[in-house]
Write a protein that holds these residues in place. Structure first.
Motif, PDB file in Angstrom:
ATOM      1  N   PRO A   1      49.543  47.889  43.648  1.00 32.85           N
ATOM      2  CA  PRO A   1      48.958  46.839  42.801  1.00 32.85           C
ATOM      3  C   PRO A   1      49.602  45.484  43.063  1.00 32.85           C
ATOM      4  CG  PRO A   1      50.315  48.341  41.490  1.00 32.85           C
ATOM      5  CD  PRO A   1      50.301  48.886  42.876  1.00 32.85           C
TER       6      PRO A   1
ATOM      7  N   THR B   1      44.505  50.615  43.394  1.00 30.54           N
ATOM      8  CA  THR B   1      44.013  50.267  44.723  1.00 30.54           C
ATOM      9  C   THR B   1      44.814  49.060  45.214  1.00 30.54           C
ATOM     10  OG1 THR B   1      42.314  48.843  43.747  1.00 30.54           O
ATOM     11  CG2 THR B   1      41.686  51.102  44.252  1.00 30.54           C
TER      12      THR B   1
ATOM     13  N   CYS C   1      45.180  45.327  43.467  1.00 32.51           N
ATOM     14  CA  CYS C   1      44.471  45.315  42.188  1.00 32.51           C
ATOM     15  C   CYS C   1      45.350  44.784  41.054  1.00 32.51           C
ATOM     16  CB  CYS C   1      44.001  46.724  41.824  1.00 32.51           C
ATOM     17  SG  CYS C   1      45.331  47.818  41.267  1.00 32.51           S
TER      18      CYS C   1
ATOM     19  N   SER D   1      42.111  42.001  48.358  1.00 29.97           N
ATOM     20  CA  SER D   1      41.224  43.098  48.737  1.00 29.97           C
ATOM     21  C   SER D   1      40.123  42.602  49.664  1.00 29.97           C
ATOM     22  CB  SER D   1      40.599  43.730  47.486  1.00 29.97           C
ATOM     23  OG  SER D   1      41.596  44.273  46.683  1.00 29.97           O
TER      24      SER D   1
ATOM     25  N   ILE E   1      34.235  45.634  40.534  1.00 32.63           N
ATOM     26  CA  ILE E   1      35.682  45.400  40.403  1.00 32.63           C
ATOM     27  C   ILE E   1      36.366  46.370  39.456  1.00 32.63           C
ATOM     28  CG2 ILE E   1      35.447  42.945  40.957  1.00 32.63           C
ATOM     29  CD1 ILE E   1      35.834  42.354  37.963  1.00 32.63           C
TER      30      ILE E   1
ATOM     31  N   PRO F   1      39.946  43.572  41.983  1.00 31.75           N
ATOM     32  CA  PRO F   1      39.711  44.849  41.304  1.00 31.75           C
ATOM     33  C   PRO F   1      40.688  45.073  40.158  1.00 31.75           C
ATOM     34  CG  PRO F   1      40.737  45.207  43.448  1.00 31.75           C
ATOM     35  CD  PRO F   1      40.384  43.755  43.379  1.00 31.75           C
TER      36      PRO F   1
ATOM     37  N   ASN G   1      37.780  49.683  38.423  1.00 35.15           N
ATOM     38  CA  ASN G   1      38.253  50.964  38.937  1.00 35.15           C
ATOM     39  C   ASN G   1      37.484  51.406  40.184  1.00 35.15           C
ATOM     40  OD1 ASN G   1      40.243  52.868  38.742  1.00 35.15           O
ATOM     41  ND2 ASN G   1      39.239  54.090  37.168  1.00 35.15           N
TER      42      ASN G   1
END
Length: 483
Positions: A68, A110, A113, A4, A476, A93, A478
Motif C-alpha cells: 500500500p 494492491t 493503494c 497504479s 477503484i 485504488p 477493492n
C-alpha cells in the motif's frame, strides 16, 4: 492512476531509469499523502513502509498482496468521504479493511493503494430494546456488540469463530456466518439498513430500521457480501432477538464420518431445531487436544456437537441423543451444565487455530453442500487427502452443510505447497459436483475468483460486473477481488 498507472514497456531497465521511477513514485505518494492530510488528522495517515506492510494482507494463504502507498484510519463518516473523493480524483485504488481476520484475501492490499482501515470507527451508536435494533459503526467487534446487547436482554446471533476479534463491518463485507446459524441464520438476515460511502464520496442510505419494509430494490442485501467492492459501509442497523435461555450441549462420538452425517440428516428430518450442530473429524479433535489439552476423545472418527437453547434443553438433547445412537454413535454424552457446554464450544472454536499449528500453514476451504450430501463431501475429502498425501482436517457447521476442510502443509516445502493448492481446488470441484457452493461464509476475495466464475456461469459474471460498474465505474474499490 497514482501508484497504479499502467505504463508503456521500456526498452531497457537501467539503474538510472529505476532511480527515476522510484523518485517519481515517491513524489506521487507524497502528493497523495498531502491531499489526504488536508482533510485528516496526522495520526490517521500512516506512511512508514514497515507499518503499512503490516496492513497488506488478511489470514488467507496463497493470495497475493501488494504494497500500500498509505494506510488511513478514519474516525468519522466525513473522513471516509474525504478519502474517497481524493481517491476518485486521483484514480487511486482503495482497499477497505476490518480486523483482517478474513480467509479469502478480500482485504489484501494492491500495489499503490490506499488501505482504508475502519477499526477506529468502533462506536455502538444505539441499542433499542423496543425496536430490537442496534446501530453500530463498522469497527465494532462482534463479541463487544454481543455483550453490550446482552445487558438489555437481547441477542445478536451471528457468531463467527473469530468473534472476539472480527468486526461487524468485516462480517457484513463477507456475509459471515457462525456456529449458531443452523437456527438463527447468517449476517445477511440481521442487516436491516446501511449507510454507505460510494466510490465518489457520496453518502447513501439503504434499507430501514422498521420491522418490515419492501420499498424499492433491496440494496442493503446487495452490499452484504460485496467485500468492499461496491462501497464503504460506515454505519449499520442490525436486527436483534430476545436473549434465549442458556444452551446445553451434547457430544456424540461416531465410528465414521458417514454415521455422523447420517445422524445430522435424522436430526434435521425429525424437525428438531438445534441452536448449534457442529462436526469435528478425528484429525481436528487431535489437533485441538494437542494445542489446548482439552481431553476430547481421540478414539472417535467424528465428534458431533448438538446444542439447544429451548426452555427444556435436556429433553431435546435426549431426543437427539437417541437419534445419534440409532445412527451408530458409540457414545453420547450430554453436558451437565453451562460451564461444561462452554468448554465443548471452546474446543470447536479452537479448531482452525489448532489445525494451523499442525504444519504451520493452512488453506481453509469453505464449501457448503446440501445436508443430504454432507456424508459424500466428507468421504470425498478423505479420498483427496490420501491422493495428495496431506493432512486435511474437517470441521463443519453440519446443520448447514457448511464444511471447512483445512489443508495443513509446510509453506517452505515447494512440492507440499503445490499439492496443497491442488487438493484445495479438487475439494471445491467436489463441492460443486455435489450441488454446493464454493463459499458459505468466508467470501470469494482473491482465493476463489476463478471458482466463482465456474459456479455462476458467464451470464452471471456479466451481470455482476454490470452491478460493479454501476457503483464503481472507475474500478477503484477493492480491485482484483470477487470478479
Amino acid at each position: 492512476m497514482i501508484m497504479s498507472r499502467i505504463e508503456a514497456p521500456r526498452s531497457e531497465d537501467t539503474a538510472e531509469t529505476r532511480d527515476t521511477a522510484e523518485t517519481r513514485d515517491t513524489a506521487e505518494t507524497s502528493g497523495l499523502t498531502d491531499r489526504l492530510l488536508a482533510g485528516l488528522p496526522a495520526e490517521a495517515v500512516l506512511t512508514d513502509p514497515d507499518v503499512t506492510a503490516s496492513y497488506a494482507h488478511d489470514m488467507a494463504s496463497f493470495c497475493p498482496a501488494g504494497a500500500p502507498a498509505v494506510v488511513v484510519l478514519p474516525r468519522t463518516v466525513e473522513q471516509v468521504q474525504h478519502v474517497m473523493r481524493i481517491a476518485t480524483e486521483l484514480r487511486v485504488p482503495v482497499v477497505p479493511q476490518g480486523a483482517r481476520s478474513g480467509l479469502s484475501g478480500a482485504a489484501n492490499a494492491t500495489d499503490g493503494c490506499i488501505v482504508l482501515s475502519l477499526t477506529r470507527m468502533d462506536r455502538i451508536l444505539e441499542i433499542s430494546p423496543v425496536d430490537r435494533i442496534a446501530v453500530v459503526e463498522p469497527g465494532v467487534i462482534n463479541a463487544a456488540l454481543s455483550r453490550a446487547v446482552e445487558e438489555h436482554g437481547l441477542y445478536y446471533p451471528p457468531d463467527p469463530s473469530s468473534w472476539e476479534m472480527c468486526t461487524i463491518g468485516g462480517n457484513i463485507g463477507t456475509a459471515s456466518g457462525g456456529l449458531c446459524c443452523v437456527k438463527y441464520g447468517v449476517t445477511a438476515e440481521y442487516v436491516l439498513g446501511l449507510d454507505v460511502v460510494l466510490a465518489d464520496g457520496r453518502l447513501m442510505s439503504t434499507g430501514r430500521r422498521t420491522a418490515k419494509g419492501v420499498a424499492g430494490y433491496d440494496l442493503t442485501r446487495l452490499f452484504v457480501g460485496s467485500e468492499g467492492s461496491l462501497g464503504i459501509v460506515v454505519r449499520a442497523v442490525l436486527a436483534l432477538r430476545p436473549k434465549p435461555p442458556q444452551q446445553l450441549v451434547l457430544a456424540a462420538e461416531f465410528p465414521s464420518a458417514a454415521a455422523a452425517c447420517d445422524a445430522v440428516c435424522r436430526i434435521m428430518e425429525g424437525g428438531h431445531v438445534p441452536s448449534l450442530l457442529e462436526l469435528m473429524d478425528r484429525t481436528t479433535v487431535k489437533a485441538v487436544n494437542d494445542l489446548a489439552r482439552m481431553g476430547l476423545p481421540e478414539t472417535t472418527e467424528s465428534l458431533l456437537l448438538a446444542a439447544f437453547d429451548t426452555p427444556a434443553p435436556a429433553a431435546d438433547l435426549a431426543a437427539v441423543g437417541a437419534l445419534c445412537e440409532a445412527a451408530g454413535a458409540t457414545q453420547v454424552v450430554p453436558a451437565e451444565d453451562a460451564a461444561e457446554s462452554e468448554l465443548l464450544l471452546q474446543a470447536r472454536r479452537l479448531s482452525l487455530t489448532a489445525l494451523e499449528a499442525v504444519k504451520g500453514t493452512t488453506m481453509i476451504d469453505d464449501v457448503c453442500v446440501p445436508r443430504s450430501k454432507l456424508g459424500e463431501m466428507l468421504e470425498g475429502v478423505e479420498r483427496i487427502a490420501g491422493k495428495y498425501r496431506l493432512t486435511i482436517g474437517v470441521c463443519a457447521h453440519a446443520g448447514d452443510g457448511n464444511t471447512h476442510p483445512t489443508v495443513c502443509f509446510d509453506a517452505q516445502d515447494e512440492d507440499e505447497s503445490r499439492r496443497a493448492r491442488e487438493s484445495f481446488d479438487e475439494i471445491m470441484a467436489l463441492g460443486l459436483e455435489l450441488g454446493g457452493t464454493i463459499t458459505g461464509e468466508h467470501g470469494v476475495g482473491v482465493l476463489k475468483k476463478e471458482w466463482l466464475a465456474r459456479e455462476i456461469g458467464p451470464v452471471g459474471v456479466e451481470m455482476q460486473r454490470a452491478v460493479k460498474h454501476a457503483f464503481d465505474p472507475l474500478g477503484i474499490l477493492n480491485p482484483g477481488k470477487v470478479l
